[in-house]
Design an enzyme around this catalytic site. Structure first.
Site, PDB file in Angstrom:
ATOM      1  N   ASP A  47       0.820  -1.202   0.000  1.00  0.00           N
ATOM      2  CA  ASP A  47       0.000   0.000   0.000  1.00  0.00           C
ATOM      3  C   ASP A  47       0.863   1.264   0.000  1.00  0.00           C
ATOM      4  OD1 ASP A  47      -2.732   1.232   0.422  1.00  0.00           O
ATOM      5  OD2 ASP A  47      -1.694   2.009   2.202  1.00  0.00           O
TER       6      ASP A  47
ATOM      7  N   GLU B  85       0.998  -0.613  -5.139  1.00  0.00           N
ATOM      8  CA  GLU B  85       0.013   0.433  -5.381  1.00  0.00           C
ATOM      9  C   GLU B  85       0.818   1.733  -5.518  1.00  0.00           C
ATOM     10  OE1 GLU B  85      -3.667   2.896  -3.370  1.00  0.00           O
ATOM     11  OE2 GLU B  85      -2.000   2.132  -2.207  1.00  0.00           O
TER      12      GLU B  85
END
Length: 998
Positions: free
Chosen positions: A667, A720
């Site tokens: 993330d 990401e």
């Protein structure tokens, strides 16, 4: 009572009748030099008796003086028996002629009987005692220790028996009486006498003598001086040195009987076993770095000192085989004592509290559970199995079961462990610092699984903080914050899955992902209950993988798991770590891979977690400008610190190895890569080259990827990353134009495609021709990285609306738009990811509080066919996708894609070919206008004799208008779109059609 310090008074003078012998021999001088606390005069007086001993031993241990022989004859049995059950006779302390006389004669008893020497030596010993530690208290302890040796020798040696001289009673009156404390001395002899010197019964006469300081003393009994207290029997350490205690050769066999455990004759002057004031203060204050050097059992002059720190205990007793000795209560939870043993025995502690008695191992008798290699690797930041070294681990150490606690806190003044096993009072469980590693460690016997715990850390400023274990592998259910001791007993059944998952890399295999928030997918289900429903549901829809939003423990459910405090613990909201293993295993056995969102970019500021863990910035960067994350109010990790980088790299490996996770979606990578991420000028500091790149984060990500791929074959890491950073999915050893090696990820989320395509679909069809490039631009950079096309949770929350609600028009057009978009997405180069609820066109945004609107699929709901139709389409898209290599085999190779028409903006039409390595094509055509376009001509390869409709999103079973092509479509030899042949299709409104060779 603690022993009194060494007297500072003048040395006592000898008695009038004392005879000063000639100068001592060289050997005697050497002996006296070694025992510096003994005056030369005493050593000289011992010389003559020692010589006499040797002569008499050689002569067959002949009889001694009249008085001694007579007394030995009557007291022989008593001396032997009392060696086991009776203590040294408690005589008056320093100044008592009888006490000094007996102490010296006892040493002589091991060698020979010296006629008429009692009176002469009494004063000599008295002089010596003045130099020893704790003249009145410690002297008594010394004699008690010597008594055991003396008695053991008396049982074997005739010479030893003859030393039972009766001390003149009149001399006892000149000393300070210790008669009231004789019972404590008796306890020592009963508990500490070795097996070779034991006797089965106690002579009544001996017992009587032992209780009267004015009566005769036997060879095995020396004056006990002032005993510490009834409880401190074991603490009676030798209080003075005995220079004449060398064992002549003739007497060696006699001493062998007592040498197994008793204090060796050469033992130095005894010291007080009690914890000194400085150590006591540090232990009480929680700032002691090495409690094991103070507490536990330690060889000291005079025997083995036992020290225990047991707050609130009424008494502590040492149990070592036959020996059972109660320690002296030194106050404030400290207990100590000294046993006349040669070596530290295997022992246990019996601790009495109010209303209960606990027998346990001593936590401070164990060696460290971590070795030099572990500490070296931790310091280097290369311990790839860090979870096996730090944290709480039930284990068997040195044959004892318990739990090893270890935590990294280099700035702490001290660390204690508190938990349910000590009623959350860590005072008595002080951890030790393992050198410069910054690691604190403690093995606690009899503590096992299920116990709650935290670390009580004393900060550099002296304040204290209670912290959860950063390496905890299980936690309490939030909002509770304690760590839980755990170990896994799970037996995996997914060997077949693991064996084949590495057959092909992820970017060359079908990869269709269903993103799930476990806590809200079907609220209220545990891991094991989810294992009964989720695998079947995902398999039925044809997805190859599930991606779990963060599973690691997090205190605030509204963060969806993206503000992690327990990086090594699956959230306890849904069950235990083994329950989570069961869920992963069930998914694998159903043929479903498991990806997991992983959050190494930042962590929350909770005062019980990682923030300023040991009182200083530790896991976060010490520079406040780099520590604070401007968007989320959290703290960023210090990726440049070895131990912090190790914490995160090992964590990535941990999830893949311990829980068989097949991939990690990392993330917020962009926030890690740039020093100026969400920061204004002046709020960030350039790197060493003057740039904005976070070089520490780059190195961390490279190491993490390299380590995971090396250790766990078949896994995939996914970034990401929302910027144009070069080489996200390039190998770490291949440098790009920027000069950096690749970050080493396997896949990257294509955030640009997601943003552009959703923006296009949000426009009214009449306006889409002005935004046609938003659907085609992705192909400009489609092969710069290995991409995933994500429609994730981030796109259906916070006012962004659900996927179907983003579409313009009425309800029919919205559903048709979603179906057309999904068909386009599945055909576009890249892997697919779809968030839960979007597979059946849920109209509302997702909420972690109630999850997907499953009621939309209830047959009793009027619009149920509309939602079920979209879900059926998703199933068919996945089915055809997995069976068609052209749609996934060359996702990262430009040879796998060819435009048919990409510029029909006025028609809102897009058409392209997908090809497999053998050149077998799939034709995808999308019409994003709400009108039917009949006889729409498209150029096609001339070598395909006919095309068969594989998927049509406008089919009636999906809720469409059913404009389909049931029959094969044959090409015509009319060139079109630069191709030698063409076909004519009727394009359904707001639909995507896939055709493949018939």
């Amino acid at each position: 009572m603690t022993p009194r310090p060494e007297s500072s008074g003048s040395r006592p003078k000898g008695t009038a009748g004392e005879k000063i012998p000639e100068q001592p021999t060289a050997a005697q001088q050497k002996s006296a030099a070694k025992k510096t606390a003994v005056p030369k005069q005493a050593a000289a007086k011992k010389a003559a008796p020692a010589k006499a001993t040797a002569r008499k031993a050689a002569a067959g241990k002949t009889a001694v003086g009249k008085t001694v022989a007579k007394k030995a004859a009557t007291k022989k049995a008593s001396a032997e028996k009392t060696a086991v059950e009776q203590p040294a006779v408690e005589q008056p302390a320093a100044g008592t002629a009888a006490a000094k006389e007996t102490a010296v004669k006892k040493t002589a008893a091991k060698k020979t009987a010296v006629k008429k020497s009692a009176a002469k030596k009494a004063t000599t010993v008295k002089a010596t005692a003045a130099k020893t530690t704790a003249v009145k208290a410690a002297a008594s302890k010394s004699t008690a220790g010597e008594a055991v040796v003396g008695k053991a020798a008396a049982a074997k040696s005739p010479a030893a028996k003859t030393t039972a001289k009766k001390a003149p009673a009149k001399k006892a009156t000149t000393a300070k009486s210790a008669a009231a404390k004789t019972t404590a001395a008796e306890a020592v002899a009963k508990k500490a006498t070795p097996a070779k010197a034991t006797a089965k019964k106690t002579d009544p006469a001996t017992s009587t003598v032992a209780k009267s300081p004015a009566k005769t003393t036997t060879a095995g009994k020396g004056p006990a001086g002032k005993a510490v207290a009834k409880k401190s029997a074991v603490k009676k350490a030798p209080a003075r040195k005995a220079p004449a205690r060398k064992t002549p050769a003739a007497q060696a066999p006699a001493l062998e009987a007592a040498s197994a455990q008793v204090v060796p004759p050469e033992m130095e002057v005894a010291v007080s076993p009690a914890v000194d004031a400085a150590d006591r203060e540090r232990l009480l204050g929680g700032t002691h770095h090495d409690p094991h050097s103070v507490l536990g059992a330690h060889p000291v002059p005079g025997g083995i000192a036992f020290r225990a720190f047991r707050p609130y205990a009424l008494s502590v007793t040492v149990v070592a085989g036959e020996v059972r000795a109660e320690l002296h209560d030194d106050g404030e939870g400290f207990f100590s004592g000294l046993l006349p043993l040669r070596e530290v025995p295997a022992y246990r502690l019996v601790v009495e509290y109010e209303g209960t008695v606990l027998e346990t191992e001593d936590a401070y008798r164990f060696l460290p559970t971590l070795g030099d290699l572990d500490l070296h690797l931790i310091g280097e930041g290369r311990h790839e199995e860090l979870w096996t070294a730090l944290g709480a681990h039930p284990m068997t150490h040195e044959g004892v079961t318990g739990t090893r606690f270890a935590v990294w806190a280099p700035n702490a003044l001290g660390v204690r462990v508190a938990g349910t096993f000590n009623f959350w009072d860590g005072t008595g469980h002080v951890m030790r610092s393992l050198g410069s590693s910054g690691v604190w460690e403690l093995f606690l016997p009899d503590v096992g699984e299920g116990e709650l715990y935290k670390f009580e850390i004393t900060r550099p400023d002296g304040s204290r903080t209670m912290r959860a274990d950063p390496m905890a592998r299980r936690t309490e259910v939030p909002p509770a914050t304690s760590s839980v001791i755990t170990s896994s007993a799970y037996e995996w059944g997914d060997a077949e899955w693991l064996a084949r998952r590495a057959e092909a890399p992820a970017h060359e295999a079908p990869f269709s992902v269903y993103e799930v928030h476990l806590a809200s997918w079907r609220p209220g289900l545990t891991y094991r209950q989810l294992a009964e429903q989720l695998p079947g549901y995902v398999k039925n829809l044809g997805f190859t993988h599930v991606e779990l939003m963060p599973v690691a423990e997090h205190p605030f459910g509204g963060s969806w798991g993206y503000q992690v405090t327990g990086f090594y613990a699956p959230t306890a909201r849904l069950g235990t770590p083994d329950d989570f293993r069961y869920l992963v295993d069930s998914l694998h056995q159903a043929g479903i891979g498991v990806l997991m969102d992983w959050v190494p970019a930042h962590f929350p500021r909770d005062a019980w977690a990682l923030a300023e863990f040991d009182g200083r910035p530790l896991y976060e960067h010490e520079d406040p400008l780099r520590a604070a994350h401007p968007d989320w109010g959290t703290l960023e990790f210090d990726f440049g610190r070895n131990e912090v980088r190790n914490f995160l790299v090992a964590n990535a490996v941990y999830w893949c190895e311990e829980f068989h996770i097949d991939g990690l979606r990392v993330d917020a990578v962009a926030s890690m890569l740039y020093l100026d991420y969400s920061r204004e000028p002046g709020q960030w500091t350039p790197n060493e080259h003057g740039g904005r790149e976070n070089l520490d984060a780059v190195a961390f990500l490279q190491e993490m990827n390299a380590t995971v791929y090396r250790r766990v074959p078949g896994v995939v890491t996914i970034a990401e990353e929302s910027t144009a950073w070069d080489g996200v999915t390039r190998a770490t050893h291949h440098k790009g134009p920027s000069g950096f090696g690749g970050l080493g990820f396997g896949l990257k989320w294509n955030m640009g495609w997601m943003h552009d395509s959703l923006q296009y679909m949000s426009h009214e069809p009449v306006h889409r021709k002005y935004h046609h490039g938003e659907m085609t631009f992705s192909m400009v950079y489609a092969y710069s990285e290995n991409y995933v096309l994500p429609i994730s949770h981030d796109e259906v929350v916070h006012g962004k609306r659900s996927l179907v609600s983003k579409m313009p028009g009425d309800w029919w057009q919205q559903r048709a738009g979603v179906r057309a978009y999904l068909g386009f997405m599945w055909a576009h180069p890249g892997k697919q990811l779809l968030f839960m609820g979007q597979e059946f066109a849920q109209g509302a945004e997702w909420s972690e509080a109630h999850g997907p609107d499953w009621w939309l699929l209830d047959p009793g709901y009027g619009a149920e066919p509309d939602h079920r139709g979209v879900r059926d389409l998703v199933r068919d898209l996945n089915t055809v996708y997995r069976a068609t290599p052209a749609l996934w085999r060359l996702d990262t190779d430009p040879a796998g894609f060819e435009w048919i028409v990409g510029d029909a903006a006025d028609d809102n039409v897009l058409a392209f070919l997908r090809l497999d390595p053998e050149g077998v094509p799939v034709l995808a055509v999308s019409n994003f206008a709400p009108v039917t376009r009949p006889d729409y001509r498209l150029g096609v390869p001339e070598d395909v004799p006919a095309w068969h409709e594989a998927v049509n999103t406008d089919a009636a079973r999906y809720g469409g208008s059913d404009v389909t092509h049931p029959d094969p479509v044959k090409p015509e030899p009319q060139p079109w779109h630069g191709r030698p042949a063409s076909i004519r299709l009727t394009l359904p409104p707001l639909a995507t059609v896939w055709l493949r060779p018939a």
